[in-house]
Design an enzyme around this catalytic site. Structure first.
Site, PDB file in Angstrom:
ATOM      1  N   ASP A 153       0.842  -1.201   0.000  1.00 41.91           N
ATOM      2  CA  ASP A 153       0.000   0.000   0.000  1.00 41.91           C
ATOM      3  C   ASP A 153       0.878   1.252   0.000  1.00 41.91           C
ATOM      4  O   ASP A 153       1.761   1.388  -0.845  1.00 41.91           O
ATOM      5  CB  ASP A 153      -0.967  -0.059   1.190  1.00 41.91           C
ATOM      6  CG  ASP A 153      -2.024   1.022   1.171  1.00 41.91           C
ATOM      7  OD1 ASP A 153      -2.996   0.881   0.417  1.00 41.91           O
ATOM      8  OD2 ASP A 153      -1.861   2.015   1.903  1.00 41.91           O
TER       9      ASP A 153
ATOM     10  N   TYR B 274      -1.891  11.537   1.891  1.00 40.07           N
ATOM     11  CA  TYR B 274      -2.733  11.727   0.716  1.00 40.07           C
ATOM     12  C   TYR B 274      -2.869  13.202   0.360  1.00 40.07           C
ATOM     13  O   TYR B 274      -2.872  13.567  -0.817  1.00 40.07           O
ATOM     14  CB  TYR B 274      -4.116  11.122   0.977  1.00 40.07           C
ATOM     15  CG  TYR B 274      -4.069   9.636   1.179  1.00 40.07           C
ATOM     16  CD1 TYR B 274      -4.129   8.774   0.105  1.00 40.07           C
ATOM     17  CD2 TYR B 274      -3.939   9.088   2.445  1.00 40.07           C
ATOM     18  CE1 TYR B 274      -4.069   7.399   0.272  1.00 40.07           C
ATOM     19  CE2 TYR B 274      -3.874   7.718   2.639  1.00 40.07           C
ATOM     20  CZ  TYR B 274      -3.933   6.879   1.546  1.00 40.07           C
ATOM     21  OH  TYR B 274      -3.857   5.526   1.723  1.00 40.07           O
TER      22      TYR B 274
ATOM     23  N   HIS C 156      -7.064  -6.627  -0.836  1.00 40.67           N
ATOM     24  CA  HIS C 156      -5.993  -5.630  -0.835  1.00 40.67           C
ATOM     25  C   HIS C 156      -4.977  -5.892   0.264  1.00 40.67           C
ATOM     26  O   HIS C 156      -3.800  -5.532   0.133  1.00 40.67           O
ATOM     27  CB  HIS C 156      -6.609  -4.236  -0.647  1.00 40.67           C
ATOM     28  CG  HIS C 156      -5.608  -3.138  -0.538  1.00 40.67           C
ATOM     29  ND1 HIS C 156      -4.991  -2.586  -1.630  1.00 40.67           N
ATOM     30  CD2 HIS C 156      -5.100  -2.501   0.549  1.00 40.67           C
ATOM     31  CE1 HIS C 156      -4.148  -1.647  -1.227  1.00 40.67           C
ATOM     32  NE2 HIS C 156      -4.197  -1.570   0.089  1.00 40.67           N
TER      33      HIS C 156
END
Length: 336
Positions: free
Chosen positions: A141, A254, A314
């Site tokens: 990730d 982010y 994921h």
């Protein structure tokens, strides 16, 4: 797009407050870590001072052996590598890092402190600080985004590169702009957090992402991990993220990316080749990242292997640790 979704999520938040006004703002105090975090079978806890931050890590094995550095994703901590740390400790010095802003690592203020160039330099400083010239990077990730960039920027630092469900930043951003499937996977965030990893644009908003994560005693972690671990495993994540201010630094990763911090740095790195032998492990059932990103990310690799794992989400390292560990061992043996 962030503003539009902010309005939609804001409405959903108001409805949640109305329906669960007694519990919505509740976050239970967790003064002591759960026993699983202190399990000595996983390793010992340490801190390392880099040039700019002090970082927490857990290590297992002989420090004289080759370094195997594990880098976690979002919203995770070092504990996501619990299925790998002891497994590889016989042959390697295994180290699972808490990245800056996570867990017991330093949390510098401001979005700019979470730009990719600073995250990559943290990895360089940790490797050198542990007395090593190079390492095997294993990442997932957001740790993967940082790992890819580290392998490109500092090829002499990376002996072998192993990445789980994480693309190179350039391919991820290109795909968001050019693929409606990935675009929709990256901005839609269901009001009950059933598909937590669909978040890129939402996280660029102020305040609201933190509020949604903290609501109902960090219920988001129950939704993410309830099928992938025990109650103690979930409590391990909640222990770290329940602390005041614990969510803003990870979300700032982010925000920094969306606001083009380190854009000049990324522009210089994007065309560099990945020279280290590379293994890409990809859970086929990832609802956050499209499978095509695995092959796209390997276009700049000189020597790579891709393994697509069926019936895997994921959260590759602890969803299918049996296959993850098997493929890593085979890769390391082949590239010894």
């Amino acid at each position: 797009m962030a503003g539009l979704y902010g309005a939609l999520t804001g409405f959903g938040t108001v409805m949640q407050i109305i329906l669960k006004r007694k519990s919505f703002f509740t976050v239970n105090d967790r003064p002591k870590p759960p026993a699983c975090l202190m399990d000595r079978n996983l390793g010992e806890h340490h801190f390392i001072q880099t040039k700019n931050v002090k970082l927490h890590y857990v290590s297992k094995g002989d420090p004289k052996k080759p370094l195997m550095l594990f880098i976690h994703g979002f919203p995770e901590v070092w504990y996501s590598w619990r299925k790998q740390l002891p497994v590889f400790a016989d042959n390697y010095y295994t180290v699972a890092l808490n990245m800056r802003g996570y867990g017991d690592s330093d949390k510098p203020l401001g979005v700019a402190n979470y730009a990719v160039d600073k995250l990559v330099d943290d990895i360089r400083d940790v490797v050198h600080g542990l007395g090593k010239k190079k390492c095997i990077i294993v990442c997932h990730d957001w740790g993967g985004l940082v790992g890819w960039t580290t392998a490109a920027q500092y090829p002499e630092l990376v002996d072998k590169f192993i990445v789980c469900n994480a693309p190179q930043i350039k391919h991820f951003m290109d795909t968001i702009e050019g693929s409606w499937k990935q675009f929709l996977s990256s901005w839609y965030l269901p009001l009950r957090f059933i598909s937590i990893h669909k978040y890129i644009y939402f996280f660029n908003l102020p305040f609201l992402p933190e509020l949604r994560f903290r609501c109902n005693d960090l219920q988001v972690f129950d939704f993410i991990f309830k099928k992938l671990g025990t109650k103690d495993d979930i409590d391990a994540y909640k222990y770290y993220f329940c602390k005041p201010g614990a969510l803003t630094p990870p979300i700032n990763y982010y925000r920094a990316l969306q606001r083009n911090y380190a854009a000049h740095y990324l522009n210089k790195v994007k065309d560099k080749r990945i020279t280290a032998p590379t293994l890409v492990l990809w859970g086929k059932d990832d609802i956050a990242l499209t499978e095509s990103l695995a092959a796209d990310s390997c276009k700049s690799c000189d020597n790579y292997t891709i393994k697509i794992i069926d019936n895997c989400s994921h959260w590759t390292p602890f969803d299918r640790p049996d296959l993850v560990n098997k493929y890593i061992k085979e890769f390391l043996d082949k590239n010894h």
